[in-house]
Design a protein around this motif. Structure first.
Motif, PDB file in Angstrom:
ATOM      1  N   LYS A 117       0.794  -1.022  -0.069  1.00  0.00           N
ATOM      2  CA  LYS A 117      -0.380  -0.039  -0.312  1.00  0.00           C
ATOM      3  C   LYS A 117       0.999   1.207   0.165  1.00  0.00           C
ATOM      4  N   GLN A 118       0.402   2.179  -0.855  1.00  0.00           N
ATOM      5  CA  GLN A 118       1.130   3.231  -0.920  1.00  0.00           C
ATOM      6  C   GLN A 118       0.311   4.522  -0.040  1.00  0.00           C
ATOM      7  N   ASP A 119       1.192   5.204   0.249  1.00  0.00           N
ATOM      8  CA  ASP A 119       0.869   6.821   1.442  1.00  0.00           C
ATOM      9  C   ASP A 119       0.097   7.772   0.270  1.00  0.00           C
ATOM     10  N   GLY A 120      -1.352   7.728   0.867  1.00  0.00           N
ATOM     11  CA  GLY A 120      -2.598   8.702   0.212  1.00  0.00           C
ATOM     12  C   GLY A 120      -2.155   8.837  -1.604  1.00  0.00           C
ATOM     13  N   ALA A 121      -2.539  10.108  -1.696  1.00  0.00           N
ATOM     14  CA  ALA A 121      -2.880  10.653  -3.116  1.00  0.00           C
ATOM     15  C   ALA A 121      -2.112  12.130  -2.771  1.00  0.00           C
ATOM     16  N   GLY A 122      -1.365  11.971  -4.056  1.00  0.00           N
ATOM     17  CA  GLY A 122       0.238  12.422  -4.159  1.00  0.00           C
ATOM     18  C   GLY A 122      -0.766  14.251  -4.668  1.00  0.00           C
ATOM     19  N   ALA A 123       0.563  14.974  -4.471  1.00  0.00           N
ATOM     20  CA  ALA A 123       0.567  15.648  -5.123  1.00  0.00           C
ATOM     21  C   ALA A 123      -0.194  15.872  -6.725  1.00  0.00           C
ATOM     22  N   LYS A 124      -1.205  17.102  -7.406  1.00  0.00           N
ATOM     23  CA  LYS A 124      -0.947  16.884  -8.935  1.00  0.00           C
ATOM     24  C   LYS A 124      -0.317  18.458  -9.240  1.00  0.00           C
ATOM     25  N   LEU A 125      -0.716  18.183 -10.719  1.00  0.00           N
ATOM     26  CA  LEU A 125       0.324  19.705 -11.546  1.00  0.00           C
ATOM     27  C   LEU A 125      -0.792  20.252 -12.158  1.00  0.00           C
ATOM     28  N   VAL A 126      -1.036  21.483 -11.873  1.00  0.00           N
ATOM     29  CA  VAL A 126      -1.810  21.834 -13.354  1.00  0.00           C
ATOM     30  C   VAL A 126      -0.699  22.375 -14.506  1.00  0.00           C
ATOM     31  N   CYS A 127      -1.248  22.028 -15.738  1.00  0.00           N
ATOM     32  CA  CYS A 127      -0.419  21.944 -17.030  1.00  0.00           C
ATOM     33  C   CYS A 127      -0.182  23.012 -17.525  1.00  0.00           C
ATOM     34  N   PRO A 128       1.086  23.181 -17.512  1.00  0.00           N
ATOM     35  CA  PRO A 128       1.534  23.829 -18.319  1.00  0.00           C
ATOM     36  C   PRO A 128       1.144  25.234 -19.063  1.00  0.00           C
ATOM     37  N   PRO A 129       1.236  26.096 -19.794  1.00  0.00           N
ATOM     38  CA  PRO A 129       0.363  26.741 -21.126  1.00  0.00           C
ATOM     39  C   PRO A 129       1.215  25.450 -22.378  1.00  0.00           C
ATOM     40  N   GLY A 130       2.991  25.139 -21.957  1.00  0.00           N
ATOM     41  CA  GLY A 130       3.064  24.706 -23.265  1.00  0.00           C
ATOM     42  C   GLY A 130       3.180  23.691 -23.644  1.00  0.00           C
ATOM     43  N   ALA A 131       2.269  22.925 -22.543  1.00  0.00           N
ATOM     44  CA  ALA A 131       1.961  20.987 -22.819  1.00  0.00           C
ATOM     45  C   ALA A 131       0.573  21.073 -23.170  1.00  0.00           C
ATOM     46  N   GLU A 132       0.300  20.282 -23.562  1.00  0.00           N
ATOM     47  CA  GLU A 132      -0.752  19.531 -24.095  1.00  0.00           C
ATOM     48  C   GLU A 132      -1.196  18.541 -22.766  1.00  0.00           C
ATOM     49  N   ARG A 133      -2.347  18.274 -22.035  1.00  0.00           N
ATOM     50  CA  ARG A 133      -2.422  17.268 -21.249  1.00  0.00           C
ATOM     51  C   ARG A 133      -2.877  15.610 -21.729  1.00  0.00           C
ATOM     52  N   PRO A 134      -3.404  15.854 -23.080  1.00  0.00           N
ATOM     53  CA  PRO A 134      -3.924  14.797 -23.644  1.00  0.00           C
ATOM     54  C   PRO A 134      -2.223  14.099 -24.137  1.00  0.00           C
ATOM     55  N   VAL A 135      -1.676  14.994 -24.508  1.00  0.00           N
ATOM     56  CA  VAL A 135      -0.531  14.128 -24.851  1.00  0.00           C
ATOM     57  C   VAL A 135       0.262  13.785 -23.769  1.00  0.00           C
ATOM     58  N   LEU A 136       0.379  14.349 -22.958  1.00  0.00           N
ATOM     59  CA  LEU A 136       0.938  14.029 -21.221  1.00  0.00           C
ATOM     60  C   LEU A 136       1.112  12.227 -20.822  1.00  0.00           C
ATOM     61  N   GLU A 137      -0.203  12.766 -20.732  1.00  0.00           N
ATOM     62  CA  GLU A 137      -0.932  10.906 -20.250  1.00  0.00           C
ATOM     63  C   GLU A 137      -1.393   9.834 -21.114  1.00  0.00           C
ATOM     64  N   ARG A 138      -0.725  10.562 -22.061  1.00  0.00           N
ATOM     65  CA  ARG A 138      -0.293   8.979 -23.425  1.00  0.00           C
ATOM     66  C   ARG A 138       0.552   8.766 -23.277  1.00  0.00           C
ATOM     67  N   ILE A 139       2.014   9.216 -23.124  1.00  0.00           N
ATOM     68  CA  ILE A 139       3.147   9.292 -22.850  1.00  0.00           C
ATOM     69  C   ILE A 139       3.510   8.456 -21.174  1.00  0.00           C
ATOM     70  N   LEU A 140       2.644   8.674 -20.466  1.00  0.00           N
ATOM     71  CA  LEU A 140       2.857   8.350 -19.503  1.00  0.00           C
ATOM     72  C   LEU A 140       2.348   6.595 -19.204  1.00  0.00           C
ATOM     73  N   ARG A 141       1.223   6.820 -19.873  1.00  0.00           N
ATOM     74  CA  ARG A 141       0.584   5.229 -19.659  1.00  0.00           C
ATOM     75  C   ARG A 141       1.838   4.528 -20.522  1.00  0.00           C
ATOM     76  N   GLY A 142       2.303   5.268 -21.874  1.00  0.00           N
ATOM     77  CA  GLY A 142       2.294   4.273 -22.499  1.00  0.00           C
ATOM     78  C   GLY A 142       4.395   3.663 -21.106  1.00  0.00           C
ATOM     79  N   CYS A 143       5.252   4.387 -20.845  1.00  0.00           N
ATOM     80  CA  CYS A 143       6.132   4.757 -19.815  1.00  0.00           C
ATOM     81  C   CYS A 143       5.797   3.517 -18.654  1.00  0.00           C
TER      82      CYS A 143
END
Length: 457
Positions: A117-143
């Protein structure tokens, strides 16, 4: 797997100030924050972290040191995923690498939590202006999918479970998967995959995923899926088996890359081939000195049963090559020689095409996913000779091991328009800001970038 670490702009959040040494020297910050830095001795060293309060004493934000700058180290922000308190945060001042900095944060938040079991929920980050959330999450899912697969031990990630994982991914993207297992491998002419895996209780198999329009450019990925490697009858010492759950790291990485390709809807005909086996020891194990006949018809004398990965890859590459794909990539945790040459963090690759190599190198630099081209030095090809067969899988001598393994694989590739072989490690031996110790995705962000540029959606 952790991928839900981003939120869209507009949500209430606290600031993270990325502070370089020049920021302190030039006193370019808000006077109150500058005063706080002076009073606390914050020096903006790379990775230095400090929370600071507001006038009412409540938490107001965080300081993160970037030393001399972040241009060549954008993933240092991965440390923030572990250091920031739970809640929503944003980069108050960016340094021109918004998307990579955000991805570094996401990669740094990875936890393998299957067995504890891991400790609780972690921090979340607001996507900065130069990043696209769907692209980031796609790459994260694959990695993170690749990381999870490598981190799972063989009692829960043998050939059966690896097949189930591939089928689950296929189901998510309406792809098709076939499996040729056990003695059916002999009937369908995959004799070396069968020989390597037949001693295991879990039947060896060749997994074959297809996705995308049949008339689209053919992109084929081949991944070494040796779910555990004892070394066979040329048995490894106990210490060398401790990380052998990662010997399917090539398969894990091509599965992660396939996830990105399908999720992005790239206009390609994707094929993923994974010879999934366990190199075990039993009375029916293949032996040193045996001569195996490959799918291609080349005969292979077994110089060492611990050089099994190139055998299963050879049969899979032969199948892939029969349909002459435009691009064929294989990935494998193939040789210790590659680690001796370049260490654990810089995977070598081999290819004949200078055009492909230039495109790969450029893509790798763009996304900070390092790779290094190594030579398919033809003069060493003679080292593969055998007095009784066409090839020896592990010739004596021990020099240029990674090159010779690549030359062995090259014997089974004739028709593909372009081919590259990646000899990856698939493991982090030391913690990095964006990655804990354990299974790692290597080179697949660079390859995905290359494919996105070649075949834009």
């Amino acid at each position: 797997m952790t991928t839900n670490c981003f939120v869209d702009a507009g949500e209430a959040s606290l600031p993270v100030f990325l502070i370089g040494k020049d920021d302190i020297a030039q006193q370019s910050l808000d006077p109150a924050l500058q005063a706080w830095i002076g009073q606390t001795g914050f020096a903006a060293s790379q990775g230095e972290f400090q929370l600071f309060p507001g006038p009412d004493g409540a938490l107001a934000g965080a300081l993160f040191g970037i030393g001399e700058g972040i241009d060549d180290r954008p993933f240092m922000t991965g440390a923030l995923a572990r250091k920031l308190p739970a809640g929503t945060w944003h980069f108050e001042n960016t340094a021109g690498k918004d998307a990579l900095m955000a991805l570094g944060f996401g990669l740094g938040g990875y936890r393998f939590d299957r067995y504890r079991k891991q400790d609780g929920a972690g921090a979340k980050l607001v996507c900065p202006p130069g990043a696209e959330r769907p692209v980031l999450e796609r790459i994260l899912r694959g990695c993170n999918l690749a990381r999870d697969l490598v981190n799972t031990p063989v009692n829960d990630m043998g050939p059966d479970e690896l097949e189930q994982s591939l089928r689950a991914l296929a189901s998510d993207h309406s792809a098709e998967v076939t499996s040729i297992a056990g003695d059916a491998l002999l009937e369908e002419n995959f004799p070396m995959i069968h020989a390597v895996g037949r001693a295991s209780r879990s039947a060896p198999r060749l997994l074959d995923l297809s996705w995308g329009p049949e008339d689209a450019p053919k992109v084929t990925l081949v991944g070494k899926g040796v779910c555990f490697d004892t070394g066979g009858l040329d048995i490894k010492p106990a210490s060398a088996m401790l990380l052998m759950k990662k010997d399917m790291g090539g398969a894990a990485n091509v599965i992660g890359l396939a996830s990105m390709i399908m999720d992005a809807g790239l206009p390609v005909r994707l094929r993923v081939l994974i010879p999934a086996v366990e190199n075990a020891i039993a009375g029916n194990a293949f032996r040193p000195g045996d001569v195996l006949t490959s799918r291609k018809g080349l005969t292979v004398e077994i110089g060492n049963t611990d050089a099994e990965g190139r055998l299963v890859l050879a049969d899979a590459l032969s199948l892939a090559d029969e349909e002459a794909p435009q691009l064929m990539i294989d990935m494998a945790t193939l040789t210790g020689a590659a680690r001796v040459a370049l260490g654990p963090d810089l995977p070598p690759y081999y290819c004949h095409s200078d055009t492909l190599a230039a495109a790969l190198d450029s893509a790798a630099e763009q996304v900070q996913d390092p790779v290094w081209r190594m030579p398919l030095f033809g003069a060493y090809d003679r080292n593969l000779s055998s007095p009784i067969a066409d090839l020896n899988n592990a010739p004596a001598g021990g020099m240029a091991g990674s090159i010779i393994a690549a030359l062995f694989l090259a014997r089974f590739v004739e028709n593909a328009e372009e081919w590259a072989h990646f000899d990856i490690y698939a493991w982090n031996p030391k913690q990095k800001p964006h990655a804990p110790v354990g299974g790692e995705a290597q080179a697949i962000r660079a390859l995905f970038q290359l494919l996105c540029q070649r075949y834009p959606a």
